[in-house]
Design an enzyme around this catalytic site. Structure first.
Site: not given
Lengths: 392, 373
Positions: A166, A249
């Site tokens: 990302s 995460e």
């Protein structure tokens, strides 16, 4: 208690005085977020000011120690800060993988030099980080990573490919899982390594998704030289760091289950109320009420897990629960948003739809139950660690 | 306020769970049911419950209670959900006690609160009239008559009504709802015990020209709704806790079974199809626990919109417990369908607790209304 009330009053007054009007209210879309970094962009100058004043207090990372630039708040104070920010609808001053993921791992596994060097920069939003975990052959089976490091004494030469990285094209540095011992069993030959994305040999290529836009990239390493001082934790024991970081995460991805405007408001604005003050679509109304109940329970669950962590009453595998439920909840939310939006929400290119934001956001959520470990992987982890079911 | 129990609360939980598992395991429920016990509960047990301080958990110390809050009341309710023990806890110690503490006169409090706390008297709230919980639609009437009122109407789902020493009746008066303390032996009061699916106790109460004195009024005339609200909120949050306890216990039984039962040459817990369902259920139960504790804490804090947190808890715990008992029966297979095995008892109890004080649909409706949609 009296101290906390004082803290609340002072925080409220400070936020009132320092949070610019432009930084209150929901974001129109993901691109309006403040990510910081060397190539930072800000929607308005007020957004930069907001990030800077919050960073100066360490409130971009409220619970990190002050010696590394954090806010030094305890959990109760941090909750108060969050609730006071919610009260005035303050936007997050800084979105950051450094704060959400790398920082907690560095606090746990980093050397004193690494903490002093990296954490304050993260707090101030000076360096933007990306995460190099997944590879074409290692998605949910993360320990199968093949990107390898050749030992050259004081440095490594790294070769390989990462995927689904990302914002790799916008990031300044990467934290990465690299195979440093190809002979060892797959979990025991991996190291956790940091390096600058500007290092020669690093290239990135965006990946287009069904949402028509995406933060995801393919990232290639071609003879990349990395100094050994950038190893975090023990050599070949990067899996321990990775696991701790994945818990953060997962909690972060789970947390998206509870963002944005209340779905009932979205629906009321879109389809309106009948004479009895109820949404015109009774089935949609019922589904929204159910979603809002689940979202409220989920919010309390996240809070409770935080309190349990603080009281050392919880297994790290509980992050899988939040990740699983939050991402499924977010998918449901966006299905309902599309339903409430009707044909308006189907527009792909128009000013009116903010360039198809509802539809693109809806499509984007389909990745929530894949990224960071699929829902099925999370359920396996819950079955194994929390329920201790056989063979899980 | 952290969303975990304090040390004192944890001690209370251990005491309540310990007492119940020792003195009132599921076999006690079976015995009451199978012997068609006239009371449908054990008075001795209830007295002992009072001695432990559980029956008067929310009753102030000056009236012989423990003077604790909603979180503590929920802890006891959760324990009762785990063991399925029939007791006057909901009707007497929660609903009636809350009404009396909040609204009753000093004389009424002195007459009833110490007895409730000691497990000596059972006071029941007669509120519901139709088959679904609709506290805003009361048809029972109270007309001024003599030096007091004349009550007419019919009530259902009156917890422990057949053995109540006093009833708190909600009736319509000219300007609202009024609560009356009624002696069940008063002429015109007819009580029918309704044996329910879960072998817990409820009754139908018919009131025909029941004459009560003015001092039977609890609080002020026409001001009953406000007095009810506190009791309903606490009752719903405790019902959520009880549902969570029952759901959690049914789930624990199921997980044990997954680890011991073999089919097709392996433990059934090794099948991923069942693992994933169990993991999903674990997650849902954690959410129900968080929602319930959050609601109880908000009640104690007197937080604004605490009633909405209670609705979230009741709706969530209700749905989750329902899923837990359904999965329990399904994963146990044929054995889950037998009366001999306990999971069916959990399924029955959860069905009743879901209807008690508003089901998930009722509370979703309440939230939607409050949310303006």
């Amino acid at each position: 208690m009296a101290d906390l009330e004082t803290f609340r009053a002072e925080t409220r007054a400070w936020l009132e005085a320092n949070c610019p009007a432009e930084c209150r209210g929901p974001l129109d879309n993901d691109e309006d977020r403040v990510w910081g970094g060397r190539q930072a962009t800000f929607k308005t100058p007020a957004h930069k000011r907001w990030m800077d004043v919050m960073a100066a207090r360490g409130w971009t990372a409220p619970q990190w120690p002050t010696e590394y630039g954090g806010g030094g708040l305890d959990r109760e104070e941090a909750k108060i800060l969050a609730s006071e920010m919610r009260r005035i609808d303050a936007q997050m001053p800084l979105s950051s993988f450094g704060i959400w993921m790398l920082g907690p791992a560095l606090l746990q596994f980093g050397t004193e030099e690494q903490k002093k060097r990296f954490l304050p920069e993260i707090v101030r939003g000076e360096i933007r980080w990306c995460q190099g975990y997944s590879e074409p052959g290692a998605g949910s089976d993360l320990a199968a990573v093949q990107t390898r490091a050749e030992d050259r004494g004081d440095h490594w030469i790294i070769n390989g490919q990462k995927i689904w990285t990302s914002y790799a094209d916008k990031a300044d540095w990467i934290f990465c899982l690299i195979r440093t011992d190809p002979e060892a069993p797959k979990h025991l030959g991996i190291s956790f390594v940091l390096f600058d994305m500007a290092t020669p040999g690093v290239t990135t290529k965006p990946i287009e998704l069904i949402s028509g836009k995406s933060a995801f990239c393919e990232t290639f390493f071609d003879d990349v030289r990395v100094e050994k001082e950038n190893l975090v934790g023990t050599l070949n024991r990067g899996w321990d760091v990775a696991k701790a970081l994945l818990a953060h995460e997962r909690t972060m991805i789970g947390a998206v289950g509870d963002m944005g405007r209340p779905m009932s408001q979205v629906a009321v604005d879109s389809i309106g109320l009948d004479d009895a003050g109820r949404l015109y679509e009774p089935m949609l109304r019922a589904k929204i009420a159910e979603l809002e109940i689940d979202a409220a329970a989920f919010r309390l669950s996240m809070e409770r897990v935080g309190d349990q962590v603080k009281a050392k009453q919880v297994s790290p595998a509980i992050a899988s629960m939040l990740k699983y439920y939050g991402s499924e909840l977010n998918k449901r939310r966006h299905e309902l948003a599309m339903s409430a939006g009707g044909s308006d929400a189907l527009e792909w290119e128009s000013e009116r739809s903010n360039h198809g934001t509802p539809a693109r956001d809806w499509l984007r959520t389909k990745a929530n139950s894949i990224e960071g470990g699929t829902s099925e992987v999370q359920l396996n982890i819950i079955a194994k660690h929390l329920l201790q079911l056989p063979g899980a | 306020m952290p969303l975990i129990l304090t040390e004192e609360q944890t001690m209370l939980k251990e005491a309540a769970d310990g007492f119940l598992s020792e003195n009132a395991p599921i076999s006690a429920l079976r015995k009451l049911r199978d012997s068609r016990d006239a009371d449908g509960l054990s008075r001795d047990l209830w007295k002992a419950f009072g001695e432990m301080g559980f029956a008067g958990v929310i009753i102030p110390e000056e009236h012989g209670g423990s003077g604790l809050g909603a979180v503590e009341a929920g802890i006891v309710a959760e324990g009762l959900g785990r063991t399925l023990t029939p007791s006057p806890y909901f009707g007497s110690s929660i609903l009636a006690a809350r009404v009396l503490i909040d609204a009753a006169s000093a004389e009424q409090q002195a007459a009833w609160l110490p007895k409730i706390a000691a497990g000596d008297a059972i006071v029941s709230l007669a509120l519901d009239e139709g088959p679904k919980h609709q506290p805003n639609r009361i048809a029972t009437t109270a007309e001024r008559s003599g030096n007091g009122f004349k009550l007419n109407g019919a009530k259902g789902f009156v917890l422990d009504g057949h053995i109540a020493d006093a009833l708190i009746v909600a009736a319509k008066t000219d300007g609202g709802v009024t609560l009356f303390l009624v002696d069940p032996k008063t002429s015109g009061v007819e009580i029918e015990r309704t044996v329910m699916v879960d072998a817990h106790n409820a009754a139908r109460v018919t009131l025909t020209d029941v004459q009560v004195d003015a001092d039977a009024v609890i609080g002020d005339v026409d001001a009953g709704e406000a007095a009810l609200e506190g009791a309903l909120n606490l009752g719903r949050a405790c019902a959520a806790a009880c549902l969570t306890g029952a759901g959690d216990q049914a789930f624990a039984t199921t997980v044990e079974y997954l680890k011991t039962r073999k089919q097709f040459g392996k433990l059934i817990g090794e099948f991923q199809a069942l693992q994933h369902r169990a993991a999903h259920l674990f997650t849902e139960l954690e959410l129900a626990k968080a929602a319930t504790l959050g609601a109880l804490q908000r009640l104690d804090a007197g937080a604004p919109k605490a009633d909405l947190a209670v609705s979230v808890a009741k709706a969530k715990a209700g749905r989750v417990a329902e899923l837990a008992v359904q999965e329990a029966v399904q994963m146990h297979g044929g054995v889950g369908m037998t009366d001999e095995f306990d999971v069916g008892l959990y399924m029955k109890r959860v069905r009743v607790l879901n209807e008690l004080l508003g089901d998930a649909g009722f509370h979703a409706e309440k939230l939607a209304r409050a949310g303006g949609y």
